[in-house]
Design a protein around this motif. Structure first.
Motif, PDB file in Angstrom:
ATOM      1  N   ASP A 351       0.827  -1.203   0.000  1.00 12.88           N
ATOM      2  CA  ASP A 351       0.000   0.000   0.000  1.00 12.88           C
ATOM      3  C   ASP A 351       0.869   1.263   0.000  1.00 12.88           C
ATOM      4  OD1 ASP A 351      -2.406  -1.339  -0.080  1.00 12.88           O
ATOM      5  OD2 ASP A 351      -2.644  -1.389   2.100  1.00 12.88           O
ATOM      6  N   LYS A 354       2.190   1.835  -3.512  1.00 15.41           N
ATOM      7  CA  LYS A 354       1.169   2.384  -4.418  1.00 15.41           C
ATOM      8  C   LYS A 354       0.995   3.881  -4.179  1.00 15.41           C
ATOM      9  CE  LYS A 354      -1.434  -1.925  -4.978  1.00 15.41           C
ATOM     10  NZ  LYS A 354      -2.687  -2.661  -4.611  1.00 15.41           N
ATOM     11  N   ASP A 355       0.998   4.298  -2.914  1.00 16.24           N
ATOM     12  CA  ASP A 355       0.895   5.725  -2.611  1.00 16.24           C
ATOM     13  C   ASP A 355       2.125   6.481  -3.101  1.00 16.24           C
ATOM     14  OD1 ASP A 355      -1.581   5.433  -1.509  1.00 16.24           O
ATOM     15  OD2 ASP A 355      -0.943   5.650   0.581  1.00 16.24           O
TER      16      ASP A 355
END
Length: 382
Positions: A351, A354-355
């Motif tokens: 995650d 992805k950020d």
């Protein structure tokens, strides 16, 4: 040489004791009532009162908002904006590190144009000049007083987003090295490495120009020879001046060249684990520099010579020498060695990667970076 552009639209006042010029600057701006944005830490050590007293000594009314916290949130921005509108102030004085300065820029946007702060997320969404703002940095690290970006945490998305617009540049900046001479060693070290990273990433950026290079090189020279010295003794006036001016030049350099993977990766670390921005950057720096070494075009040796200890001649330089020097610098300054030491867990990596890939800084990084690359970088840094 590729095309480039730059402008220096601000009035910068530098010098020991330059804070005393604040009433004069405010009067030049026809400010009869200012809104001071800072934090409780600076209030507790008397810096806020010092600035308030100087403002009021010029017959100028001052209303203060002091609840800014590290990695400031949308709620803080909204709360400060509401108080600004209610009190009737006409200009903003931003006092502190990157967080108060970032909040001040966003308050300046909302007070002038309304809406939600997320409406301005991304590049060039601010339609025009914001409320007049004077930036007074109290750390030698962020360079926020001369940069066109502010970073705010959206807790609903667990995401740190950026507002990037040259309309948010503070109209004035007062750089008084006396204000950084009371900083704890931990703040001086993490903020100092952050300033160094600003210069390094701007220097290696795909968007670098002769102008940004000049600012970055002078910043690395000043920070490289003063960082350890300043952390060792914050009362060292010469070192404090070197760090304050070096941080400012580093800010100018990345305002026009952008940053790279270190900053792209550090924002998710702060959002997920509430790690101070400078610490997250510092921990990530050696890993990212090792990744980027594949495309080094001779600049690693220049960086190495700015920051290394000793003056002996170096033969047969290899990029690995710079990476080791950066690790040594972090160790000397008490920076954690890995992301696991600041709370990052394996299950967060995908995650966070992805950020990180949403950041425009990835596009300026000297080595092309995919999502898989980003995941591997986090795994290595953990």
């Amino acid at each position: 040489m590729k095309d480039f552009n730059f402008k220096i639209p601000q009035n910068i006042n530098f010098g020991m004791g330059s804070l005393k010029k604040l009433p004069e600057i405010l009067k030049e701006n026809n400010s009869e009532h200012v809104f001071l944005i800072s934090d409780r830490g600076l209030e507790s050590i008397g810096v806020v009162k010092k600035v308030q007293d100087i403002i009021e000594s010029g017959g100028i009314k001052c209303t203060a908002y002091l609840d800014v916290k590290p990695n400031p949130t949308i709620d803080i921005v909204n709360e400060a904006t509401a108080l600004y509108k209610d009190c009737g102030a006409t200009s903003i004085v931003a006092l502190g590190g990157g967080s108060p300065l970032d909040v001040s820029k966003t308050v300046g946007v909302l007070a002038k144009y309304g809406g939600r702060i997320t409406d301005y997320e991304g590049m060039d969404k601010v339609p025009g000049p914001i409320v007049p703002m004077i930036a007074i940095p109290t750390t030698a690290g962020t360079g926020s007083e001369v940069t066109a970006s502010s970073v705010i945490t959206d807790e609903s998305r667990n995401y740190k987003f950026s507002i990037v617009s040259y309309e948010t540049l503070p109209k004035y900046a007062v750089l008084d090295p006396e204000l950084i001479m009371t900083a704890p060693a931990s703040i001086a070290s993490s903020c100092g490495v952050d300033a160094l990273i600003h210069a390094i990433e701007a220097y290696l950026s795909r968007n670098a120009s002769p102008f940004s290079d000049a600012m970055a090189e002078k910043a690395m020279e000043l920070i490289g020879k003063n960082l350890r010295r300043f952390v060792e003794n914050r009362k060292d006036e010469e070192a404090a001046c070197g760090m304050m001016s070096g941080s400012n030049f580093a800010g100018i350099s990345f305002a026009w060249a952008r940053l790279g993977n270190v900053h792209a990766m550090s924002h998710p670390v702060s959002a997920f684990c509430h790690v101070p921005h400078g610490v997250a950057n510092s921990v990530l720096l050696p890993t990212v520099m090792e990744f980027n070494a594949l495309v080094d075009n001779g600049r690693y040796e220049k960086i190495y010579n700015y920051i290394r200890e000793g003056n002996e001649a170096i033969k047969d330089f290899k990029p690995e020498m710079l990476i080791e020097e950066l690790k040594n610098l972090n160790e000397d300054l008490g920076i954690p060695k890995s992301l696991s030491e600041v709370g990052v867990k394996e299950h967060m990596i995908e995650d966070m990667a992805k950020d990180a890939m949403k950041s425009g800084n990835v596009l300026a990084n000297p080595r092309e970076t995919s999502l898989d690359d980003m995941i591997e970088l986090y795994k290595k840094a953990i």
